[in-house]
Design a protein around this motif. Structure first.
Motif, mmCIF file in Angstrom:
data_model
loop_
_atom_site.group_PDB
_atom_site.id
_atom_site.type_symbol
_atom_site.label_atom_id
_atom_site.label_comp_id
_atom_site.label_asym_id
_atom_site.label_seq_id
_atom_site.Cartn_x
_atom_site.Cartn_y
_atom_site.Cartn_z
ATOM 1 N N PRO A 1 0.807 -1.092 -0.087
ATOM 2 C CA PRO A 1 -0.061 -0.072 0.037
ATOM 3 C C PRO A 1 0.846 1.292 0.113
ATOM 4 N N ASN B 1 0.423 3.810 -2.969
ATOM 5 C CA ASN B 1 -0.128 5.060 -3.047
ATOM 6 C C ASN B 1 0.954 6.206 -3.276
ATOM 7 N N ARG C 1 -17.863 -8.270 -6.979
ATOM 8 C CA ARG C 1 -17.515 -7.269 -6.040
ATOM 9 C C ARG C 1 -18.431 -6.260 -6.231
ATOM 10 N N ALA D 1 -21.125 -4.278 -3.601
ATOM 11 C CA ALA D 1 -21.514 -2.704 -3.745
ATOM 12 C C ALA D 1 -22.665 -2.303 -3.734
ATOM 13 N N VAL E 1 -22.319 -1.689 2.612
ATOM 14 C CA VAL E 1 -20.838 -2.190 2.118
ATOM 15 C C VAL E 1 -20.506 -0.921 1.362
ATOM 16 N N ARG F 1 -16.866 0.173 -0.184
ATOM 17 C CA ARG F 1 -15.687 -0.735 0.702
ATOM 18 C C ARG F 1 -15.520 -2.065 -0.054
ATOM 19 N N ALA F 2 -16.484 -2.383 -0.900
ATOM 20 C CA ALA F 2 -16.632 -3.636 -1.688
ATOM 21 C C ALA F 2 -15.456 -3.699 -2.726
ATOM 22 N N TYR F 3 -15.019 -2.289 -3.018
ATOM 23 C CA TYR F 3 -13.775 -2.473 -3.999
ATOM 24 C C TYR F 3 -12.605 -2.426 -3.333
ATOM 25 N N ALA F 4 -12.415 -2.626 -2.115
ATOM 26 C CA ALA F 4 -11.242 -2.595 -1.416
ATOM 27 C C ALA F 4 -9.955 -3.607 -2.068
ATOM 28 N N GLY F 5 -8.943 -2.817 -2.204
ATOM 29 C CA GLY F 5 -7.603 -3.589 -2.880
ATOM 30 C C GLY F 5 -7.841 -3.285 -4.207
ATOM 31 N N ARG G 1 -7.621 -0.761 -7.653
ATOM 32 C CA ARG G 1 -7.244 0.539 -8.059
ATOM 33 C C ARG G 1 -7.402 0.665 -9.471
#
Length: 318
Positions: free
Chosen positions: A51, A55, A90, A94, A99, A102-106, A108
């Motif tokens: 991360p 970032n 995913r 959403a 949720v 946050r369903a798309y965590a990880g 990008r």
């Protein structure tokens, strides 16, 4: 080992200082700093290289995207037929208001999965999350907008005649165009079944341009229309503004994040050759042109019947 004479550190107020080491107190401070560094080095290497690095890359516009099939290999193997079914799940998650995104965590913008069409793989990357959620008529839900910078090698006329108007039967130029039929009837069936199975039909605002009495050089209104499962972006979606198109040609004017920088708008065919690609809006300066992204990346427009332009269509997962 050279003798350390100065120490650079961040003080309790969060300000970086540089101090000369002149006494035992300085040496004690060095010892404390070394302990902190040692503790940091014990932090999970995957986090420090994960991360934090990602970032930094995104902040500096150097992120090149990750292969989603590799990144989520273990999760995909745990009950999913393929990466596309996994991504669609995913999006489905959403839809749960508890949720949300946050369903798309990880995931990008720029992460991709390959779509094999005939002999070539086309890296389709995440261009935006929930791009038009809550917008349009009818109101749209969650989705992953997938786009590519790899142009399909076949050259396609925007229209078979040098005409950017609609018709009496279909007054919306894009829906009346040859390129729309090509995407729907020729290219879409070549996409793998597992990709087509999770594509969502898109509703967007389209310009209308037709008069029974004469060819029009500008559009006159717009309306919400279904553009199908495989569609071309407009100028607003590529550039964030309108250059050659009509004021009715890019109704939402929301730039897709994956096309933010000029270098993001260079399209190449699978052999690496730069390619001009069509957009779905038509010229606001005459009755014969359609908008495009030139092979150099700038906004342009060509005669609708030009035979040297390709396509790099988008689709929604949802």
């Amino acid at each position: 080992m050279p003798q350390v004479t100065h120490l650079s550190f961040v003080n309790d107020d969060g300000v970086r200082e540089k101090r000369e080491i002149v006494d035992a107190g300085g040496r004690t401070l060095i010892g404390e700093q070394e302990k902190k560094i040692a503790a940091l080095e014990e932090v999970d290497e995957g986090f420090r290289g994960g991360p934090i690095l990602l970032n930094t890359q995104q902040a500096n516009d150097t992120f090149e995207g990750r292969d989603l099939e590799v990144l989520f290999e273990d999760e995909i193997a745990n009950g999913y037929a393929n990466v596309w079914e996994y991504l669609a799940d995913r999006v489905d998650l959403a839809r749960d208001t508890a949720v949300g995104m946050r369903a798309y965590a990880g995931l990008r913008v720029g992460d991709y999965a390959n779509v094999q069409v005939e002999a070539n793989p086309y890296p389709y990357m995440i261009g935006a999350f929930d791009y038009d959620k809550g917008c349009c008529d009818p109101e749209q839900g969650p989705s992953l907008l997938m786009c590519t910078r790899t142009a399909f090698p076949e050259r396609v006329q925007w229209n078979t005649t040098n005409d950017n108007n609609g018709t009496a039967a279909e007054p919306f130029p894009y829906l009346a165009s040859n390129v729309f039929r090509y995407l729907r009837d020729t290219l879409l069936p070549k996409f793998p079944a597992e990709v087509r199975a999770v594509m969502k039909e898109r509703v967007c605002v389209l310009e209308q341009r037709y008069s029974a009495s004469a060819k029009l050089s500008d559009s006159t209104t717009w309306a919400w229309k279904n553009v199908g499962r495989l569609w071309l972006p407009d100028e607003g979606e590529i550039y964030g503004c309108v250059y050659w198109g009509s004021r009715y040609g890019s109704g939402l004017v929301g730039q897709i994040p994956a096309f933010q920088l000029p270098r993001d708008r260079i399209f190449r065919t699978p052999d690496g050759t730069r390619s001009t690609v069509w957009l779905r809006c038509v010229s606001g300066l005459g009755s014969s042109g359609a908008c495009s992204v030139s092979s150099s990346g700038n906004a342009s427009n060509y005669s609708a019947s030009d035979t040297g332009v390709g396509v790099a269509p988008c689709f929604l997962l949802g």
